[in-house]
Design a protein around this motif. Structure first.
Motif, PDB file in Angstrom:
ATOM      1  N   ASP A 190       0.805  -1.224   0.000  1.00  9.51           N
ATOM      2  CA  ASP A 190       0.000   0.000   0.000  1.00  9.51           C
ATOM      3  C   ASP A 190       0.833   1.267   0.000  1.00  9.51           C
ATOM      4  OD1 ASP A 190      -2.446  -1.517   0.196  1.00  9.51           O
ATOM      5  OD2 ASP A 190      -1.947  -1.849   2.302  1.00  9.51           O
ATOM      6  N   LEU A 212      -8.392   4.136   3.346  1.00  8.93           N
ATOM      7  CA  LEU A 212      -9.246   3.140   3.997  1.00  8.93           C
ATOM      8  C   LEU A 212      -8.594   2.577   5.253  1.00  8.93           C
ATOM      9  CD1 LEU A 212     -10.572   1.278   0.824  1.00  8.93           C
ATOM     10  CD2 LEU A 212     -11.633   3.159   2.094  1.00  8.93           C
ATOM     11  N   LEU A 213      -7.280   2.372   5.214  1.00  5.91           N
ATOM     12  CA  LEU A 213      -6.569   1.915   6.406  1.00  5.91           C
ATOM     13  C   LEU A 213      -6.669   2.945   7.534  1.00  5.91           C
ATOM     14  CD1 LEU A 213      -3.357   0.418   4.753  1.00  5.91           C
ATOM     15  CD2 LEU A 213      -5.038  -0.864   6.088  1.00  5.91           C
ATOM     16  N   GLU A 232     -10.950   6.810  -6.159  1.00  2.00           N
ATOM     17  CA  GLU A 232     -10.750   5.399  -6.490  1.00  2.00           C
ATOM     18  C   GLU A 232      -9.692   5.220  -7.574  1.00  2.00           C
ATOM     19  OE1 GLU A 232     -11.933   2.596  -5.328  1.00  2.00           O
ATOM     20  OE2 GLU A 232     -13.817   3.008  -4.273  1.00  2.00           O
ATOM     21  N   GLU A 287      -6.243   2.387  -0.697  1.00  2.00           N
ATOM     22  CA  GLU A 287      -6.152   1.627   0.549  1.00  2.00           C
ATOM     23  C   GLU A 287      -5.546   2.454   1.674  1.00  2.00           C
ATOM     24  OE1 GLU A 287      -7.229  -1.184  -2.396  1.00  2.00           O
ATOM     25  OE2 GLU A 287      -5.612   0.317  -2.426  1.00  2.00           O
ATOM     26  N   ASN A 288      -4.725   3.452   1.338  1.00  2.00           N
ATOM     27  CA  ASN A 288      -4.152   4.311   2.373  1.00  2.00           C
ATOM     28  C   ASN A 288      -5.245   5.019   3.158  1.00  2.00           C
ATOM     29  OD1 ASN A 288      -0.909   4.797   2.122  1.00  2.00           O
ATOM     30  ND2 ASN A 288      -1.796   4.104   0.190  1.00  2.00           N
TER      31      ASN A 288
END
Length: 329
Positions: free
Chosen positions: A226, A278-279, A267, A275-276
């Protein structure tokens, strides 16, 4: 966040002491700048006796103009040896301030697209904006990966120490950052209490915790797959340890008293994986920290204000303002 009588007295003292600093001009330009745009002249140097832990070989501050359009500046600066804030004062201050940390992959700091343009936009809406030109971790500073965080912590404390001068409520000082500057913003909002430098004056008795934090298309994770490779390499080197990766991944360092977060990503970001964001969101939720997250299908990376025009993501600054107001900011 509350300020007791001792802290308020320290703020007043620091404000007087800080006004004596010699100030460094804003990053310049070798070419003519677009006509009709306000170019700031007010700066605040962060370190009265020079930034600590200077490289053995002195740095030469260099500004590159990346735009080929004479009506659209797109400067990037590196070799920053005198970290400083450039100030955008609103005509009618609303009592709140925002520290802006532009991106640049920790290779340089973007001046216009993620700095001055946002500073002007916020100032037009009553916010006192401070664009931070922070030191870069790959340029030999003793603090290494913490050097940008040291500057961001110091900047937050100076802003609070001068709250009266700028008409700012010290409990309404937020942070916003873009890309690698989004990493610095999130790092500040999760590691504000970590000691990264020796105190230099009364301002350092104040909190570095932002009232709210807004990392925009941020670099967050320092672990594959990521991590943004360029930012990771500039921040931690080519072969960081697992401990170093964890220490500098904000989602792995969220404290119980982290501020509310506004997180934004697209997106189709082809530079920093979504993902950064979202994490970070998941880590904040796990700690019951308020977080508002906006994910857009299209926007790419580095859209700031100018590249968002005409796309659904264009609405993002208003979404931020709505969130900020919902937090009393």
């Amino acid at each position: 966040m509350t300020f007791d009588r001792r802290a308020l007295m320290a703020m007043a003292a620091a404000s007087v002491a800080g006004s004596a600093f010699g100030q460094t001009p804003p990053p310049g330009s070798k070419s003519a700048l677009p006509a009709g745009l306000y170019q700031p002249v007010e700066t605040i140097d962060l370190w009265p006796d020079g930034a600590p832990g200077a490289p053995a070989v002195p740095l030469a501050e260099t500004v590159n103009e990346r735009s080929t359009d004479p009506q659209l500046a797109d400067r990037a600066v590196f070799g920053i040896s005198r970290p400083r804030m450039v100030v955008f004062r609103p005509a009618q201050p609303n009592g709140a301030a925002v520290l802006i940390t532009p991106g640049g992959g920790y290779r340089w700091v973007v001046v216009d697209k993620e700095g001055y343009e946002m500073g002007r936009w916020l100032a037009a809406r009553g916010y006192t904006a401070f664009v931070l030109f922070y030191r870069l971790p790959g340029e030999g500073w003793a603090a290494g990966p913490n050097v940008g965080l040291s500057d961001a912590q110091r900047a937050m404390r100076i802003i609070r120490s001068r709250a009266k001068t700028f008409g700012i409520d010290p409990e309404r000082v937020g942070a916003m950052g873009f890309s690698a500057g989004g990493h610095l913003c999130a790092d500040l909002a999760t590691r504000f209490a970590v000691k990264t430098y020796e105190p230099v004056d009364e301002a350092d008795t104040l909190s570095a915790r932002p009232s709210i934090a807004a990392p925009i298309y941020p670099v967050i994770s320092m672990r594959a797959p990521d991590a943004h490779p360029g930012s990771r390499e500039k921040l931690l080197g080519s072969a960081p340890t697992a401990t170093e990766e964890q220490k500098h991944s904000p989602h792995l360092n969220v404290p119980d008293n982290a501020p509310p977060f506004f997180v934004l990503h697209a997106e189709d970001d082809d530079a920093v994986p979504i993902e950064n964001a979202l994490l970070l969101r998941a880590a904040l939720r796990a700690k019951n920290i308020t977080v508002e997250t906006h994910i857009f299908a299209h926007g790419g990376h580095g859209f700031g204000l100018r590249k968002a025009i005409g796309k659904p993501v264009e609405i993002w600054p208003e979404l931020f303002l709505n969130f900020a107001r919902s937090q009393g900011f």
